[in-house]
Design a protein around this motif. Structure first.
Motif, PDB file in Angstrom:
ATOM      1  N   TYR A  25       5.278   3.561  -2.849  1.00 30.74           N
ATOM      2  CA  TYR A  25       4.851   2.355  -2.989  1.00 30.74           C
ATOM      3  C   TYR A  25       5.841   1.447  -2.407  1.00 30.74           C
ATOM      4  O   TYR A  25       5.368   0.315  -1.674  1.00 30.74           O
ATOM      5  CB  TYR A  25       4.372   1.947  -4.426  1.00 30.74           C
ATOM      6  CG  TYR A  25       3.744   0.384  -4.407  1.00 30.74           C
ATOM      7  CD1 TYR A  25       2.260   0.107  -3.841  1.00 30.74           C
ATOM      8  CD2 TYR A  25       4.944   0.586  -5.255  1.00 30.74           C
ATOM      9  CE1 TYR A  25       2.409  -1.712  -4.146  1.00 30.74           C
ATOM     10  CE2 TYR A  25       4.634  -1.967  -5.502  1.00 30.74           C
ATOM     11  CZ  TYR A  25       3.625  -2.232  -5.192  1.00 30.74           C
ATOM     12  OH  TYR A  25       3.048  -3.534  -5.497  1.00 30.74           O
ATOM     13  N   TYR A  57      -1.487  -0.521  -7.882  1.00 26.52           N
ATOM     14  CA  TYR A  57      -1.522   0.902  -7.180  1.00 26.52           C
ATOM     15  C   TYR A  57      -1.915   2.113  -7.740  1.00 26.52           C
ATOM     16  O   TYR A  57      -2.711   2.928  -7.383  1.00 26.52           O
ATOM     17  CB  TYR A  57       0.123   1.138  -5.965  1.00 26.52           C
ATOM     18  CG  TYR A  57      -0.097   2.439  -5.308  1.00 26.52           C
ATOM     19  CD1 TYR A  57      -0.536   2.277  -4.446  1.00 26.52           C
ATOM     20  CD2 TYR A  57       1.037   3.959  -6.059  1.00 26.52           C
ATOM     21  CE1 TYR A  57      -0.379   3.472  -3.484  1.00 26.52           C
ATOM     22  CE2 TYR A  57       0.843   4.764  -5.640  1.00 26.52           C
ATOM     23  CZ  TYR A  57       0.273   4.626  -4.741  1.00 26.52           C
ATOM     24  OH  TYR A  57       0.951   6.173  -3.403  1.00 26.52           O
ATOM     25  N   THR A 117      -5.386   1.883  -9.143  1.00 26.97           N
ATOM     26  CA  THR A 117      -6.696   2.264  -7.446  1.00 26.97           C
ATOM     27  C   THR A 117      -6.637   2.385  -6.133  1.00 26.97           C
ATOM     28  O   THR A 117      -7.444   3.026  -5.609  1.00 26.97           O
ATOM     29  CB  THR A 117      -6.943   0.477  -6.913  1.00 26.97           C
ATOM     30  OG1 THR A 117      -5.494  -0.188  -6.554  1.00 26.97           O
ATOM     31  CG2 THR A 117      -7.805  -0.332  -8.959  1.00 26.97           C
ATOM     32  N   GLU A 118      -5.290   2.651  -6.476  1.00 25.79           N
ATOM     33  CA  GLU A 118      -5.190   3.629  -4.299  1.00 25.79           C
ATOM     34  C   GLU A 118      -4.019   5.113  -4.728  1.00 25.79           C
ATOM     35  O   GLU A 118      -4.486   5.973  -4.080  1.00 25.79           O
ATOM     36  CB  GLU A 118      -3.899   2.992  -3.467  1.00 25.79           C
ATOM     37  CG  GLU A 118      -5.297   1.576  -3.785  1.00 25.79           C
ATOM     38  CD  GLU A 118      -3.632   0.884  -2.907  1.00 25.79           C
ATOM     39  OE1 GLU A 118      -3.045   0.933  -1.852  1.00 25.79           O
ATOM     40  OE2 GLU A 118      -3.685  -0.890  -2.773  1.00 25.79           O
TER      41      GLU A 118
END
Length: 380
Positions: free
Chosen positions: A125, A146, A149-150
């Motif tokens: 990130y 992040y 959700t990612e």
């Protein structure tokens, strides 16, 4: 605070240079003295016994560099103590600072693995050239989003609630440390909430189910013995699998009564553990072999063994989805149900934090609630 340069001998024969930050000592309620120290490992090394002019010169240059760093650290402390702001500190790269904080945990054995796991996501990130002064509330919220959700595991699935909680907390601890050390004029974390810790379901066997499992046939006798041994000792699969006879100590107490304990390093934490085991657990192991021999020879982690545990459970009339790790949960619940206190169970399982063990206490409480309704209702 005392800031001094020290040396540590390595197995390679070299001397590692590090800075010790001694913050004093306290005496606890039991009268034990505890020293408060932090360490900064410089990644600078001396030849313990220099053999030629080249090595002597290398030692001289390295020692000089380490002493220069020490002088800088001492000056930084004075600047912080008297509120003289060092304007260069906030320009340090954030990823470098995180790495430094992570390495401090390695030396003090404070959740290093979790810091390392969180770092993997931070590297994905965070821009490599991001400085500490660029760690703003928006950046923090972005990293939290992040994770939520990612971010994914190595298997490509989203992080569990507890993983989000753990990784964000390590990230937060790093920023708090930077604030305490004068990298920020105000804490950018202020007003930003973290993740709530989730409660994961921990499947376990009751005493009667464990008895049924013992009576049922298992296709692989070694797997059966290892699983039952884990139920009686709480050892993880990784520690059961690598256990050797040299780690099993059979001794007698002052009254001449025999007892057995295991002295081993946990595979997960690398912490040295002393685990007393019952006579029944020892009897499962059979005749003692050579000290270097594995206790559970031929045991290995495989989908075949995992499937057999499920099939074995089904033969015993157990419909729960049982894995090898359920044996560890089983041990914890059975101990609590039979009178062991939470602290003892926590130490028995090698937990670093008591709250990890408290999950099992909740399981036992729920069983007590069920038991309260077993008595038939009176006709009043």
């Amino acid at each position: 605070m005392k800031i001094t340069l020290k040396k540590k001998k390595l197995t390679t024969g070299k001397l590692s240079l590090y800075i010790e930050y001694y913050k004093g000592k306290i005496v606890d309620a039991e009268g034990k003295v505890k020293h408060n120290r932090d360490f900064e490992y410089l990644k600078l090394y001396l030849h313990e016994n220099p053999q030629n002019p080249k090595e002597k010169q290398e030692n001289k240059d390295t020692q000089k560099l380490a002493e220069d760093i020490l002088a800088i650290r001492q000056a930084e402390y004075v600047q912080g103590k008297y509120s003289i702001r060092d304007h260069n500190k906030p320009k340090e790269l954030f990823l470098d600072y995180y790495e430094k904080k992570k390495q401090e945990r390695y030396q003090s054995d404070q959740n290093y693995d979790n810091w390392h796991a969180a770092q993997k996501h931070l590297l994905k990130y965070c821009p490599k050239n991001l400085t500490i002064e660029e760690v703003t509330p928006d950046f923090i919220r972005g990293f939290k989003r992040y994770l939520d959700t990612e971010a994914t595991t190595s298997a490509g699935i989203g992080l569990s609630q507890n993983s989000k909680y753990t990784y964000y907390n390590k990230f937060k601890a790093c920023i708090n440390a930077a604030f305490d050390e004068g990298y920020f004029s105000s804490n950018p974390l202020r007003g930003i909430k973290g993740f709530e810790m989730g409660e994961s379901q921990r499947e376990y066997l009751t005493f009667n189910e464990l008895q049924s499992l013992y009576r049922a046939e298992c296709k692989y006798p070694m797997l059966k013995t290892a699983f039952l041994f884990s139920c009686l000792t709480g050892l993880r699969w990784s520690d059961v699998n690598k256990l050797i006879w040299g780690e099993i100590r059979e001794e007698t107490d002052n009254e001449g009564k025999p007892y057995c304990k295991i002295i081993f390093r946990q595979e997960k934490t690398d912490g040295l553990e002393y685990l007393y085991i019952s006579n029944q657990a020892r009897s499962l192991l059979g005749e003692r072999k050579n000290e270097s021999d594995r206790v559970f020879r031929g045991l290995k982690y495989s989908s075949t063994n995992n499937a057999e545990i499920v099939n074995w459970s089904n033969r015993a009339g157990i419909t729960k989805h049982i894995t090898f790790h359920c044996s560890r949960h089983t041990c914890a619940v059975l101990m609590l149900e039979n009178g062991a206190d939470l602290y003892t169970v926590s130490k028995f399982l090698g937990h670093r934090e008591l709250r990890t063990t408290q999950i099992y206490a909740k399981i036992v409480d729920s069983k007590m609630k069920e038991a309260a309704n077993i008595i038939p209702e009176l006709k009043l």
